[in-house]
Design an enzyme around this catalytic site. Structure first.
Site, PDB file in Angstrom:
ATOM      1  N   ASP A 157       0.910  -1.279   0.067  1.00 23.61           N
ATOM      2  CA  ASP A 157       0.008  -0.047   0.185  1.00 23.61           C
ATOM      3  C   ASP A 157       0.790   1.271   0.020  1.00 23.61           C
ATOM      4  OD1 ASP A 157      -2.649   1.127   0.174  1.00 23.61           O
ATOM      5  OD2 ASP A 157      -2.462   1.513   2.370  1.00 23.61           O
ATOM      6  N   THR A 207      -3.203   5.854  -4.347  1.00 20.27           N
ATOM      7  CA  THR A 207      -2.157   6.536  -3.629  1.00 20.27           C
ATOM      8  C   THR A 207      -0.884   6.226  -4.320  1.00 20.27           C
ATOM      9  OG1 THR A 207      -1.767   4.568  -2.180  1.00 20.27           O
ATOM     10  CG2 THR A 207      -3.041   6.570  -1.315  1.00 20.27           C
ATOM     11  N   THR A 208      -0.566   5.130  -4.754  1.00 10.08           N
ATOM     12  CA  THR A 208       0.831   4.917  -5.591  1.00 10.08           C
ATOM     13  C   THR A 208       0.804   5.502  -6.775  1.00 10.08           C
ATOM     14  OG1 THR A 208       0.665   2.589  -4.508  1.00 10.08           O
ATOM     15  CG2 THR A 208       2.261   3.035  -6.306  1.00 10.08           C
ATOM     16  N   ASP A 251      -9.293   0.145   1.515  1.00 12.86           N
ATOM     17  CA  ASP A 251      -9.436   0.548   0.245  1.00 12.86           C
ATOM     18  C   ASP A 251     -10.573   0.017  -0.437  1.00 12.86           C
ATOM     19  OD1 ASP A 251      -7.010   1.144   0.658  1.00 12.86           O
ATOM     20  OD2 ASP A 251      -5.858   0.128  -1.227  1.00 12.86           O
TER      21      ASP A 251
HETATM   22  P1  ADP Z   1      -2.934   2.307  -5.905  1.00 15.84           P
HETATM   23  O1  ADP Z   1      -2.157   2.555  -4.622  1.00 15.84           O
HETATM   24  O2  ADP Z   1      -2.333   3.440  -6.889  1.00 15.84           O
HETATM   25  O3  ADP Z   1      -3.906   2.029  -5.886  1.00 15.84           O
HETATM   26  P2  ADP Z   1      -2.249  -0.295  -6.767  1.00 15.84           P
HETATM   27  O4  ADP Z   1      -1.005  -0.992  -6.546  1.00 15.84           O
HETATM   28  O5  ADP Z   1      -3.499  -0.583  -6.098  1.00 15.84           O
HETATM   29  O6  ADP Z   1      -1.897   1.414  -6.663  1.00 15.84           O
HETATM   30  O7  ADP Z   1      -2.282  -0.490  -8.236  1.00 15.84           O
HETATM   31  C1  ADP Z   1      -3.646   0.287  -9.035  1.00 15.84           C
HETATM   32  C2  ADP Z   1      -3.329  -0.034 -10.699  1.00 15.84           C
HETATM   33  O8  ADP Z   1      -3.463  -1.449 -10.781  1.00 15.84           O
HETATM   34  C3  ADP Z   1      -4.664   0.600 -11.053  1.00 15.84           C
HETATM   35  O9  ADP Z   1      -3.938   1.331 -12.248  1.00 15.84           O
HETATM   36  C4  ADP Z   1      -5.460  -0.356 -11.625  1.00 15.84           C
HETATM   37  O10 ADP Z   1      -6.251  -0.242 -12.670  1.00 15.84           O
HETATM   38  C5  ADP Z   1      -4.520  -1.634 -11.789  1.00 15.84           C
HETATM   39  N1  ADP Z   1      -4.919  -2.838 -11.792  1.00 15.84           N
HETATM   40  C6  ADP Z   1      -5.551  -3.556 -10.640  1.00 15.84           C
HETATM   41  N2  ADP Z   1      -6.094  -4.681 -10.958  1.00 15.84           N
HETATM   42  C7  ADP Z   1      -5.593  -4.949 -12.155  1.00 15.84           C
HETATM   43  C8  ADP Z   1      -5.529  -6.181 -13.058  1.00 15.84           C
HETATM   44  N3  ADP Z   1      -6.341  -7.114 -12.781  1.00 15.84           N
HETATM   45  N4  ADP Z   1      -5.147  -6.030 -14.451  1.00 15.84           N
HETATM   46  C9  ADP Z   1      -4.432  -4.749 -14.721  1.00 15.84           C
HETATM   47  N5  ADP Z   1      -4.425  -3.603 -13.910  1.00 15.84           N
HETATM   48  C10 ADP Z   1      -4.820  -3.772 -12.705  1.00 15.84           C
HETATM   49 MG    MG Z   2      -5.068   0.275  -5.256  1.00 15.45          MG
END
Ligand code: ADP
Ligand code: MG
Length: 543
Positions: A62, A95-96, A392
């Site tokens: 996270d 957040t990332t 989340d």
């Molecule tokens: P954040 O803290 O920004 O939410 P995450 O590590 O949760 O970071 O990653 C979010 C990103 O991963 C988003 O751009 C989301 O669309 C992408 N994502 C999540 N699940 C999938 C998936 N199954 N296939 C492709 N992209 C995904």
């Molecule tokens: Mg996320």
């Protein structure tokens, strides 16, 4: 006359950096933060293990947790950490993304600065670009959700949890998140609000993540105060008290002169009488359950047990408030004020064994909308990551219910914005156009990082994506399929996110990037700790 005499404006030892060196340093620091979290982005992102000063470890993926835990020194880097916190408060997710985006915007700005484009022009161009991006997001990329569409809610919850360490159980947890939010959503005017703070979350390690469950009612992570108290109370009448049921020890030492043994007895009797009165007051109000935010003396517990009252002590304030809302009870400050009308009600209050501990379950509440989630998992690290993932997911589901607009995930939204902004950039003209193009390019870092973290060739993926989003057969839903490394339709893969997450990530990223770019002068006063006597008390040890 004064020529040649330097005028000291700043205190000696103050460090000052100006213009390019100030901007360059700030950008480098902010980018370092962004690079640090980039490898955690997306479902294939890696986890980080954080060790704090006490040696406690946190394992997480996270973004905001990582940044909150690390001790960042540099002021510009701190600003990036703030972005993550804002994003977390507003959306719970993304957040990332926000931090990585901010880092990339600064990287692109650096290239423009090298071409002698003034920071003001860059920030203005970025501002123009983000406004257009928000418009596109709302009008062209976002899709309105049909009210009552549960499938979309589940998809959003699973996507939000897809990147966390709870992968194997995410369907189970997503369902819990959706069910929980559905219970607390309330109509407000022609909209709805879903305040996820109303959902109580408790965690107990032991069992597996699959044992995590949604409970209608409130769970307290406390056991009853005395073994003779009933374990189960039906038709509970609940009193909530936020002061202690103890006799306060005086701060100053007091002395009582006792001349004969009967006085000792009197003194003890007096104390006992006070304790008994406390228990009687609870009974007199008609309560058969007492929940206290502070401590309760053992003797009081004993009398309460005799009266058949189930009492729980040392309950967290936030739990007290949720309990008040759930049972309709009023929290009173003293037993004297307690009357029947302050009591709340529930069908049952029961102590149950969960893992090795006991917890108190308040079910069949006066307010049927009160819900709790009981998180289970092998170890504390697991339950903590489950909690972060659920937080989340809960916020994501609530934003979809409140706003009713979603976008495709997997970098599809970002690449689509990039392609559309590039087409639109010439209409801006001037040097700002370059900044708009830089903004578009920066957006591509998201699909890039998703591909890279999946172990794929990011350049190839990006070329494929750009192709799919332009031209005659353009499809705005094409993003990175992290299982194959190919371009794929995100709607078909059920990878969707609330538009609010994207909107907020864009605005927080641009805000911090522009803030960093606008600084041309850093004046840092001498550190507090460094002010000791020069050369005094040698030793390079910080502590
Ligand atoms: P954040 O803290 O920004 O939410 P995450 O590590 O949760 O970071 O990653 C979010 C990103 O991963 C988003 O751009 C989301 O669309 C992408 N994502 C999540 N699940 C999938 C998936 N199954 N296939 C492709 N992209 C995904
Ligand atoms: Mg996320």
């Amino acid at each position: 006359m004064l020529q040649g005499t330097p005028i000291l404006v700043l205190r000696e030892g103050t460090e000052r950096q100006r213009d390019k060196s100030a901007t360059g340093n700030n950008i480098a620091a902010a980018r370092a933060i962004a690079d640090a979290v980039r490898s955690t982005l997306g479902p294939r992102g890696m986890d980080k293990m954080l060790v704090d000063g006490m040696g406690d470890i946190t394992i997480t993926n996270d973004g905001v947790t990582i940044l909150k835990e690390v001790d960042v020194e540099h002021p510009a880097a701190k600003m990036l950490v703030e972005v993550a916190k804002t994003q977390d408060q507003q959306c719970g997710d993304g957040t990332t993304t926000a931090v990585v985006l901010a880092g990339e915007l600064l990287k692109r700005a650096e290239t423009l600065l090298e071409q002698n484009i003034h920071p003001t022009v860059i920030t203005r161009g970025y501002q123009i670009a983000v406004q257009q991006a928000q418009k596109l997001l709302e009008k062209e990329i976002g899709t309105t959700v049909k009210p009552g569409d549960q499938g979309i809610l589940l998809d959003c919850a699973t996507t939000a949890m897809g990147s966390k360490g709870v992968f194997g159980s995410r369907d189970h947890l997503a369902k819990i998140a959706v069910d929980a939010v559905n219970q607390i959503v309330e109509p407000r005017g022609d909209k709805v609000v879903a305040d996820v703070d109303k959902i109580l979350i408790q965690k107990r390690h032991g069992g597996t993540i699959q044992d995590t469950e949604l409970i209608s009612g409130i769970i307290l992570d406390k056991e009853r105060g005395h073994p003779r108290m009933p374990k189960l109370v039906r038709q509970a009448k609940i009193a909530l008290l936020n002061s202690a049921l103890e006799i306060k020890k005086t701060e100053i030492e007091s002395k009582i002169n006792i001349k004969n043994p009967s006085q000792i007895q009197n003194f003890l009797d007096e104390e006992d009488k006070t304790f008994r009165q406390m228990a009687e007051q609870v009974k007199a109000a008609g309560a058969n359950v007492l929940v206290c935010q502070k401590g309760i003396d053992d003797v009081v517990l004993h009398y309460l047990a005799k009266d058949g009252v189930l009492a729980v002590k040392q309950v967290k304030e936030s739990d007290m408030q949720k309990l008040a809302r759930a049972t309709g009870a009023k929290i009173v400050t003293g037993l004297k004020e307690l009357s029947a009308s302050d009591l709340g009600s529930a069908e049952t209050v029961e102590e149950k064994k969960v893992g090795d501990d006991h917890m108190t379950f308040v079910t069949g509440c006066h307010n049927p909308r009160s819900v709790s989630i009981l998180i289970r998992g092998g170890t504390e690290h697991v339950t903590q990551e489950v909690e972060r993932s659920l937080q989340d997911a809960l916020k994501v589901v609530s934003s979809v219910l409140e706003d009713g607009v979603v976008c495709p995930g997997g970098g599809a939204t970002e690449i689509d914005l990039a392609v559309k902004l590039r087409q639109w950039a010439p209409s801006v003209g001037g040097r700002e156009q370059l900044a708009v193009e830089a903004f578009a390019q920066a957006l591509e870092v998201i699909p890039w990082a998703l591909a890279e973290n999946g172990g794929y060739d990011a350049i190839n993926v990006l070329i494929e994506l750009r192709g799919a989003h332009g031209g005659a057969n353009a499809n705005k839903n094409i993003g990175v399929n992290v299982s194959t490394g190919k371009a794929d339709d995100m709607w078909k893969l059920h990878v969707v996110e609330p538009a609010r997450v994207k909107r907020q990530a864009l605005s927080s990223a641009i805000e911090v990037a522009n803030m960093v770019l606008r600084i041309d002068d850093v004046i840092a006063s001498k550190k507090g700790g460094g002010g000791g006597p020069p050369g005094g008390g040698g030793g390079g040890h910080p502590h």
